[in-house]
Design an enzyme around this catalytic site. Structure first.
Site, PDB file in Angstrom:
ATOM      1  N   GLU A   1      -5.539  -0.353  -7.772  1.00 37.27           N
ATOM      2  CA  GLU A   1      -4.566   0.591  -8.326  1.00 37.27           C
ATOM      3  C   GLU A   1      -3.406  -0.226  -8.880  1.00 37.27           C
ATOM      4  OE1 GLU A   1      -5.180   4.503  -5.435  1.00 37.27           O
ATOM      5  OE2 GLU A   1      -3.694   3.027  -4.852  1.00 37.27           O
TER       6      GLU A   1
ATOM      7  N   HIS B   1      -2.541  -2.833  -6.115  1.00 40.92           N
ATOM      8  CA  HIS B   1      -3.039  -2.440  -4.797  1.00 40.92           C
ATOM      9  C   HIS B   1      -4.546  -2.651  -4.709  1.00 40.92           C
ATOM     10  CE1 HIS B   1      -3.778   0.938  -1.652  1.00 40.92           C
ATOM     11  NE2 HIS B   1      -3.508  -0.196  -1.052  1.00 40.92           N
TER      12      HIS B   1
ATOM     13  N   SER C   1       0.823  -1.209   0.000  1.00 42.02           N
ATOM     14  CA  SER C   1       0.000   0.000   0.000  1.00 42.02           C
ATOM     15  C   SER C   1       0.854   1.255   0.000  1.00 42.02           C
ATOM     16  CB  SER C   1      -0.964  -0.005   1.178  1.00 42.02           C
ATOM     17  OG  SER C   1      -0.349  -0.498   2.328  1.00 42.02           O
TER      18      SER C   1
HETATM   19  P1  NAI Z   1      -1.904  -9.395   7.506  1.00 42.83           P
HETATM   20  O1  NAI Z   1      -1.031  -9.189   8.680  1.00 42.83           O
HETATM   21  O2  NAI Z   1      -3.343  -9.634   7.705  1.00 42.83           O
HETATM   22  O3  NAI Z   1      -1.330 -10.650   6.669  1.00 42.83           O
HETATM   23  C1  NAI Z   1       0.007 -10.832   6.316  1.00 42.83           C
HETATM   24  C2  NAI Z   1       0.257 -12.325   6.233  1.00 42.83           C
HETATM   25  O4  NAI Z   1       1.527 -12.535   5.630  1.00 42.83           O
HETATM   26  C3  NAI Z   1       0.295 -13.010   7.589  1.00 42.83           C
HETATM   27  O5  NAI Z   1      -0.565 -14.119   7.579  1.00 42.83           O
HETATM   28  C4  NAI Z   1       1.758 -13.417   7.749  1.00 42.83           C
HETATM   29  O6  NAI Z   1       1.910 -14.614   8.468  1.00 42.83           O
HETATM   30  C5  NAI Z   1       2.178 -13.600   6.316  1.00 42.83           C
HETATM   31  N1  NAI Z   1       3.609 -13.460   6.052  1.00 42.83           N
HETATM   32  C6  NAI Z   1       4.480 -12.571   6.592  1.00 42.83           C
HETATM   33  N2  NAI Z   1       5.699 -12.731   6.039  1.00 42.83           N
HETATM   34  C7  NAI Z   1       5.595 -13.741   5.134  1.00 42.83           C
HETATM   35  C8  NAI Z   1       6.509 -14.367   4.230  1.00 42.83           C
HETATM   36  N3  NAI Z   1       7.766 -13.970   4.142  1.00 42.83           N
HETATM   37  N4  NAI Z   1       6.020 -15.338   3.438  1.00 42.83           N
HETATM   38  C9  NAI Z   1       4.741 -15.740   3.504  1.00 42.83           C
HETATM   39  N5  NAI Z   1       3.853 -15.197   4.349  1.00 42.83           N
HETATM   40  C10 NAI Z   1       4.265 -14.209   5.143  1.00 42.83           C
HETATM   41  O7  NAI Z   1      -1.641  -8.165   6.539  1.00 42.83           O
HETATM   42  P2  NAI Z   1      -2.605  -7.530   5.434  1.00 42.83           P
HETATM   43  O8  NAI Z   1      -3.427  -6.500   6.085  1.00 42.83           O
HETATM   44  O9  NAI Z   1      -3.258  -8.601   4.673  1.00 42.83           O
HETATM   45  O10 NAI Z   1      -1.553  -6.758   4.497  1.00 42.83           O
HETATM   46  C11 NAI Z   1      -0.730  -7.417   3.583  1.00 42.83           C
HETATM   47  C12 NAI Z   1      -0.179  -6.426   2.584  1.00 42.83           C
HETATM   48  O11 NAI Z   1      -1.269  -5.759   1.938  1.00 42.83           O
HETATM   49  C13 NAI Z   1       0.693  -5.319   3.174  1.00 42.83           C
HETATM   50  O12 NAI Z   1       1.699  -4.991   2.250  1.00 42.83           O
HETATM   51  C14 NAI Z   1      -0.293  -4.163   3.334  1.00 42.83           C
HETATM   52  O13 NAI Z   1       0.353  -2.923   3.321  1.00 42.83           O
HETATM   53  C15 NAI Z   1      -1.151  -4.356   2.096  1.00 42.83           C
HETATM   54  N6  NAI Z   1      -2.500  -3.768   2.154  1.00 42.83           N
HETATM   55  C16 NAI Z   1      -3.280  -3.892   3.278  1.00 42.83           C
HETATM   56  C17 NAI Z   1      -4.561  -3.348   3.292  1.00 42.83           C
HETATM   57  C18 NAI Z   1      -5.446  -3.496   4.480  1.00 42.83           C
HETATM   58  O14 NAI Z   1      -6.470  -2.791   4.561  1.00 42.83           O
HETATM   59  N7  NAI Z   1      -5.163  -4.393   5.421  1.00 42.83           N
HETATM   60  C19 NAI Z   1      -5.100  -2.628   2.125  1.00 42.83           C
HETATM   61  C20 NAI Z   1      -4.233  -2.629   0.973  1.00 42.83           C
HETATM   62  C21 NAI Z   1      -2.977  -3.159   1.019  1.00 42.83           C
END
Ligand code: NAI
Length: 497
Positions: free
Chosen positions: A148, A136, A115
């Site tokens: 995006e 995104h 993001s």
């Molecule tokens: P989250 O914390 O819910 O999920 C991340 C997951 O990735 C976790 O299950 C974790 O165990 C796993 N993980 C971490 N390192 C890893 C690796 N090296 N290999 C495999 N799995 C791994 O996070 P979320 O909210 O889903 O965000 C993920 C990405 O999406 C981030 O880059 C965030 O900035 C982006 N994003 C988030 C939004 C939101 O509203 N939560 C909206 C748009 C983008």
């Protein structure tokens, strides 16, 4: 490309992306470093899809979804597209992309759901940086239509078009954004929150009133405080802080001390049971108290112009014995003036007009607004305020009286949204059409900011911002040079007629 989509990171976003790709008919592989997380995500998706089918929301066979939880990068060898949705940390993402490059075939496309990070930075050091781009998605992915798409400096020609076409087949609307902080939505939406905090910190109006005016007059689906309570102040403030830092602490993006205090107190919003508002069974729902019913003024109300105020007031069934029409000011029977906001506080207008002044906030659409804010000048006689409120109430509007703050609520918030949208346009972040689409679909705004600027007129927006800057003496409200040019030439912001 082959049809296999791999999603790395089975958290909030990865799970949503996997669901959308699987429903579009792709075989989907899901990987997470936490043991069991990908399995749980797969069964969660099946459950959710089942519920959606039962409720008649979608037509799909949950058992036919081709979803597989895997536990190593090697299992992704068959993927044609990998979408990464792991932690938002450049070093961690870079390491993953380097590992992915070794695990997948040479033609596999690598996308990041980052993001805030630049795909150029994520791809740096890879053997084939040309296959990397940003995709995104918005939360919740299955419901939010916007994506995006961000091409990096090294992204291969044609890859963005190919990926956009693919994601559009998943039912999404794709906008293209340059690799700049906050891309489109997270950059341009900041004033929706920032101006609300500013009004709150000035004690210009209670949060309930600010929310009620932005929904009832501004047409936004949710007020900023209710929305931040839903998003979580920890998340919302972190995005503000990251955009502010990336722009060298530009005051237009400055975080709010009041929001910081909430974060430090653990008052994140709904998820912690308390944010700006309280939640839970005992907490009363946030409700603004509007002005009590006031007498409708009798006698002659002169629309001294009213090209602007006229539609708002003539909705009334009451015969006001309207006088002459010329600009945007109404003369009340007491002789006080009701003036449409152009950013200057009522008290400052008293000197200019030599009379009592009450300022009326702007709306998205005077014909459909259900509420409006008014701000009386200091020392405004009760009679004059009663007349103004009575007149607007007779037009069917819920009236909120706020402190005499520059640009009231909708006027200043929308002027700043327009200002930042024009700034993004000038800096080539996206096309005018994509900016407006992104803000409608990604932030839920009722009208794109550039179209809104055209509705009010660039000249008016320019005037509002100049008045805000004059009142506060702060570069926060400085006008984007392109807005000034449009105001001077009368050209539209959207590029249309
Ligand atoms: P989250 O914390 O819910 O999920 C991340 C997951 O990735 C976790 O299950 C974790 O165990 C796993 N993980 C971490 N390192 C890893 C690796 N090296 N290999 C495999 N799995 C791994 O996070 P979320 O909210 O889903 O965000 C993920 C990405 O999406 C981030 O880059 C965030 O900035 C982006 N994003 C988030 C939004 C939101 O509203 N939560 C909206 C748009 C983008």
């Amino acid at each position: 490309m082959n049809d296999v989509v791999a999603v790395v990171g089975a958290g909030t976003m990865g799970t949503g992306i996997a669901q959308v790709a699987a429903l579009a008919g792709h075989p989907v592989l899901l990987l997470d470093t936490v043991p069991g997380a990908a399995d749980r995500a797969v069964s969660g998706i099946r459950e959710r899809v089942k519920t959606l089918v039962t409720r008649g929301k979608i037509d799909a066979d949950p058992d036919a979804l081709d979803l597989t939880a895997v536990d190593s990068l090697d299992a992704l060898a068959s993927a044609g597209l990998v979408i990464e949705a792991i932690v938002e940390d450049l070093a961690v993402k870079r390491r993953l992309f380097a590992d992915l490059e070794r695990a997948v075939g040479p033609e596999c496309v690598l996308a990041s759901n980052t993001s805030s990070l630049s795909p150029t930075a994520i791809a740096a050091g890879l053997e084939r940086p040309g296959r990397v781009l940003g995709l995104h998605f918005f939360n919740p992915v299955p419901r939010m239509r916007l994506v995006e798409l961000i091409a990096g400096a090294d992204t291969a020609a044609g890859l963005a078009d190919w990926t956009a076409a693919l994601v559009e087949r998943w039912g999404k609307t794709v906008v293209r954004a340059a690799a700049t902080p906050g891309f489109i939505v997270n950059r341009i939406a900041r004033p929706y929150y920032a101006e609300a905090w500013r009004l709150y910190e000035e004690r210009a109006a209670a949060p309930e009133v600010i929310d009620a005016v932005l929904t009832g007059a501004g047409g936004f689906p949710m007020g900023p405080f209710a929305l931040m309570d839903l998003i979580g102040h920890d998340v919302n403030e972190a995005v503000t802080r990251s955009v502010w830092t990336a722009f060298g602490q530009d005051p237009r993006f400055a975080p709010s001390p009041a929001q910081r205090a909430l974060v430090e107190a653990g008052r994140y919003g709904r998820k912690s049971g308390r944010g700006v508002y309280g939640y839970g069974p005992d907490a009363p729902p946030p409700e603004a108290t509007p002005a009590a019913p006031r007498p409708v003024p009798v006698g002659e109300v002169t629309f001294n112009g009213a090209a602007d105020l006229h539609p708002l007031l003539t909705r009334s069934e009451v015969d006001f014995r309207v006088g002459a029409l010329s600009n945007d000011t109404v003369v009340l029977p007491s002789g006080a003036l009701l003036v449409r906001s152009t950013g200057t506080p009522a008290t400052e207008l008293v000197e200019e007009h030599g009379r009592t002044v009450i300022v009326v906030d702007r709306t998205l659409d005077d014909a459909t607004a259900t509420a409006v804010a008014v701000a009386p000048c200091d020392g405004c006689p009760e009679e004059a305020l009663d007349e103004a409120i009575g007149l607007l109430q007779a037009a069917g509007l819920v009236v909120h009286v706020v402190d005499d703050t520059p640009g009231l609520i909708v006027t200043r918030t929308v002027a700043m949204l327009v200002n930042l949208a024009v700034d993004a346009l000038q800096q080539g972040v996206a096309t005018a059409a994509d900016i407006d689409t992104a803000m409608r679909l990604g932030a839920g705004h009722p009208l794109g900011p550039l179209a809104w600027g055209d509705r009010w007129g660039a000249e008016i927006v320019d005037e509002i911002l100049a008045a805000l800057q004059e009142s506060y003496g702060e570069p926060r409200y400085r006008r984007t040079p392109l807005l000034r040019r449009r105001a001077l030439t009368g050209a539209t912001l959207t590029g249309g007629e």
